[in-house]
Design a protein around this motif. Sequence first.
Motif, PDB file in Angstrom:
ATOM      1  N   HIS A   1       3.061  11.395   3.027  1.00 37.14           N
ATOM      2  CA  HIS A   1       3.762  11.936   1.858  1.00 37.14           C
ATOM      3  C   HIS A   1       2.831  12.752   0.960  1.00 37.14           C
ATOM      4  CE1 HIS A   1       6.873  11.981  -1.262  1.00 37.14           C
ATOM      5  NE2 HIS A   1       5.879  11.832  -2.119  1.00 37.14           N
ATOM      6  N   ILE A   2       1.642  12.180   0.686  1.00 31.19           N
ATOM      7  CA  ILE A   2       0.721  12.822  -0.265  1.00 31.19           C
ATOM      8  C   ILE A   2       0.155  14.125   0.306  1.00 31.19           C
ATOM      9  CG2 ILE A   2      -1.576  12.529  -1.364  1.00 31.19           C
ATOM     10  CD1 ILE A   2       0.254  10.646  -2.785  1.00 31.19           C
ATOM     11  N   THR A   3      -0.165  14.139   1.606  1.00 27.02           N
ATOM     12  CA  THR A   3      -0.769  15.352   2.176  1.00 27.02           C
ATOM     13  C   THR A   3       0.305  16.318   2.689  1.00 27.02           C
ATOM     14  OG1 THR A   3      -0.910  14.376   4.385  1.00 27.02           O
ATOM     15  CG2 THR A   3      -2.832  14.102   2.971  1.00 27.02           C
ATOM     16  N   GLY A   4       1.499  15.812   2.915  1.00 24.39           N
ATOM     17  CA  GLY A   4       2.537  16.651   3.527  1.00 24.39           C
ATOM     18  C   GLY A   4       2.204  16.987   4.979  1.00 24.39           C
ATOM     19  N   LYS A   5       1.268  16.235   5.560  1.00 22.40           N
ATOM     20  CA  LYS A   5       0.848  16.487   6.943  1.00 22.40           C
ATOM     21  C   LYS A   5       1.075  15.220   7.767  1.00 22.40           C
ATOM     22  CE  LYS A   5      -0.600  20.419   5.541  1.00 22.40           C
ATOM     23  NZ  LYS A   5      -1.917  20.573   4.969  1.00 22.40           N
ATOM     24  N   PRO A   6       1.329  15.399   9.059  1.00 19.47           N
ATOM     25  CA  PRO A   6       1.705  14.235   9.869  1.00 19.47           C
ATOM     26  C   PRO A   6       0.546  13.282  10.188  1.00 19.47           C
ATOM     27  CG  PRO A   6       1.498  16.175  11.252  1.00 19.47           C
ATOM     28  CD  PRO A   6       1.326  16.655   9.842  1.00 19.47           C
TER      29      PRO A   6
ATOM     30  N   ASP B   1       0.796  -1.240   0.000  1.00 16.97           N
ATOM     31  CA  ASP B   1       0.000   0.000   0.000  1.00 16.97           C
ATOM     32  C   ASP B   1       0.819   1.276   0.000  1.00 16.97           C
ATOM     33  OD1 ASP B   1      -2.335  -1.383  -0.039  1.00 16.97           O
ATOM     34  OD2 ASP B   1      -2.723  -1.207   2.106  1.00 16.97           O
ATOM     35  N   VAL B   2       2.097   1.176  -0.318  1.00 15.43           N
ATOM     36  CA  VAL B   2       2.854   2.413  -0.489  1.00 15.43           C
ATOM     37  C   VAL B   2       2.575   2.872  -1.922  1.00 15.43           C
ATOM     38  CG1 VAL B   2       5.147   3.456  -0.526  1.00 15.43           C
ATOM     39  CG2 VAL B   2       4.606   1.695   1.165  1.00 15.43           C
ATOM     40  N   ALA B   3       2.098   4.122  -2.068  1.00 16.12           N
ATOM     41  CA  ALA B   3       1.726   4.609  -3.399  1.00 16.12           C
ATOM     42  C   ALA B   3       2.966   4.754  -4.275  1.00 16.12           C
ATOM     43  CB  ALA B   3       1.014   5.954  -3.265  1.00 16.12           C
ATOM     44  N   LEU B   4       2.780   4.631  -5.598  1.00 16.36           N
ATOM     45  CA  LEU B   4       3.911   4.594  -6.529  1.00 16.36           C
ATOM     46  C   LEU B   4       4.893   5.761  -6.383  1.00 16.36           C
ATOM     47  CD1 LEU B   4       5.349   3.176  -8.895  1.00 16.36           C
ATOM     48  CD2 LEU B   4       3.914   4.481 -10.442  1.00 16.36           C
ATOM     49  N   PRO B   5       4.429   7.020  -6.388  1.00 21.62           N
ATOM     50  CA  PRO B   5       5.420   8.105  -6.274  1.00 21.62           C
ATOM     51  C   PRO B   5       6.191   8.047  -4.959  1.00 21.62           C
ATOM     52  CG  PRO B   5       3.158   8.963  -6.214  1.00 21.62           C
ATOM     53  CD  PRO B   5       3.057   7.521  -6.550  1.00 21.62           C
ATOM     54  N   VAL B   6       5.533   7.529  -3.923  1.00 20.66           N
ATOM     55  CA  VAL B   6       6.188   7.427  -2.613  1.00 20.66           C
ATOM     56  C   VAL B   6       7.254   6.332  -2.651  1.00 20.66           C
ATOM     57  CG1 VAL B   6       5.795   7.173  -0.145  1.00 20.66           C
ATOM     58  CG2 VAL B   6       3.994   8.112  -1.592  1.00 20.66           C
ATOM     59  N   ALA B   7       6.885   5.182  -3.244  1.00 25.34           N
ATOM     60  CA  ALA B   7       7.834   4.069  -3.353  1.00 25.34           C
ATOM     61  C   ALA B   7       9.044   4.525  -4.175  1.00 25.34           C
ATOM     62  CB  ALA B   7       7.167   2.864  -4.009  1.00 25.34           C
ATOM     63  N   GLU B   8       8.783   5.258  -5.261  1.00 23.63           N
ATOM     64  CA  GLU B   8       9.881   5.720  -6.115  1.00 23.63           C
ATOM     65  C   GLU B   8      10.808   6.666  -5.360  1.00 23.63           C
ATOM     66  OE1 GLU B   8       7.890   5.309 -10.555  1.00 23.63           O
ATOM     67  OE2 GLU B   8       7.836   7.241  -9.533  1.00 23.63           O
ATOM     68  N   SER B   9      10.205   7.535  -4.559  1.00 23.76           N
ATOM     69  CA  SER B   9      11.072   8.484  -3.847  1.00 23.76           C
ATOM     70  C   SER B   9      11.900   7.765  -2.783  1.00 23.76           C
ATOM     71  CB  SER B   9      10.247   9.662  -3.308  1.00 23.76           C
ATOM     72  OG  SER B   9      10.071   9.586  -1.937  1.00 23.76           O
ATOM     73  N   ILE B  10      11.329   6.726  -2.183  1.00 28.78           N
ATOM     74  CA  ILE B  10      12.094   5.929  -1.208  1.00 28.78           C
ATOM     75  C   ILE B  10      13.264   5.229  -1.900  1.00 28.78           C
ATOM     76  CG2 ILE B  10      11.989   3.871   0.282  1.00 28.78           C
ATOM     77  CD1 ILE B  10       9.165   4.696   1.083  1.00 28.78           C
ATOM     78  N   ILE B  11      12.964   4.608  -3.043  1.00 28.24           N
ATOM     79  CA  ILE B  11      13.998   3.856  -3.772  1.00 28.24           C
ATOM     80  C   ILE B  11      15.124   4.796  -4.229  1.00 28.24           C
ATOM     81  CG2 ILE B  11      14.452   2.461  -5.861  1.00 28.24           C
ATOM     82  CD1 ILE B  11      12.743   0.942  -3.849  1.00 28.24           C
ATOM     83  N   ASP B  12      14.758   5.955  -4.765  1.00 28.71           N
ATOM     84  CA  ASP B  12      15.769   6.914  -5.236  1.00 28.71           C
ATOM     85  C   ASP B  12      16.703   7.320  -4.115  1.00 28.71           C
ATOM     86  OD1 ASP B  12      14.930   6.923  -7.751  1.00 28.71           O
ATOM     87  OD2 ASP B  12      13.912   8.880  -7.700  1.00 28.71           O
TER      88      ASP B  12
END
Length: 348
Positions: A315-320, A91-102
């Motif tokens: 990540h998506i909301t930028g809020k905790p 359930d990690v969204a694609l842009p989030v997974a990509e940023s983690i991998i990078d």
Amino acid sequence: MFDKLKERLNDFRKSIDDKLKVAQPEQPKEASSKEAASVPEVPAAEQAESRENRAGILSRAAALTRGETILSEKDLEGPLWELEMALLESDVALPVAESIIDRIKKDLSGQHKKFLHSTGDLAEDALRDSIANILNVHTLDFDEYIKNHDKPVIIVFTGVNGTGKTTSIAKLGERLKNNGYGVVIAAGDTFRAGAIEQLEKHAERLGIKIIKHQQGSDPAAVIYDAVAFARSGNKDVVLADTAGRLHTNVNLMEQLKKISRVIKPDLVIFVDEAIAGNDAVERAKLFNDAVPISGSILTKADADSKGGAAISIAHITGKPILFLGVGQEYKDLKKFETDWFIDRLFER
Ligand SMILES: Nc1nc2c(ncn2[C@@H]2O[C@H](COP(=O)(O)OP(=O)(O)O)[C@@H](O)[C@H]2O)c(=O)[nH]1
Ligand SMILES: [Mg+2]
């Protein structure tokens, strides 16, 4: 909790470790076998590639003599691909997974590391850092906020139906009450049959004042009254329930904007369930776009094996993420702490 993601992260750690264990002993031998690399019938392109490899191998061999290893992007390719798949499945969204991998790629590749450290440990550190980096955006310490803010602190809860808004309000009401605050609850879900009664039962059990109107009345008016009561009765915190609404329902989202305009809440808390995964991530984005949220509560984490929704929503909301709901009882509200969450993910 989060068992599936935990298992996959451990796999990633092991897979990086194993890969390098296998690769290392052969490197000095290959580096010295010059004949093998200059066989005449090898095409030019391959020869160039093999020269590059040799240069890489030589620099690795030199590092080896110093008791170090160098991680190349090639070493990381397989394990990082597996990791990306694991994150997506969790359930990690694609842009989030990509940023983690990078970030891990940048952190790890080309690094000289002493053999003393397990490469798996390095990979784990890099992964921990990249997840922490996402979860620590705009931290908001709920308790400090309540303590230091002008009273009453007005909090409106938003989200779709059935995710645990009302239950979370009750849990938070008890928590605040135990911390010595005067709390008033606003029965702002005037839409769903039985919603007011459900909240009333909680309020009665907890000994917390509730302000309610008739079913079908204007939610902004109920919440307004609760705020007025808090001001005159010197309560510290107003917890305002709202009807569950679909983020796609334009009229109901407009109503939420109206509530926000009239009430001017100090905090807007988005509530969704961890088990909803990517659906919850999508909803968090749209709710945040309509009425900017201050943070989220993720409920039903007790039933969530994946764990990725928290990372993605932050990540998506930028809020905790402020709290996790971890069961159906009042005590089952866990303040979200990044280190605690990450430690759960890497528990062995
Ligand atoms: N297991 C579990 N169930 C929860 C949690 N939070 C809420 N629930 C359950 O989810 C259901 C819907 O909750 P409710 O508060 O009525 O949702 P609302 O429609 O958003 O107000 C109820 O049966 C709750 O007991 C949680 O953290 N864990
Ligand atoms: Mg409700």
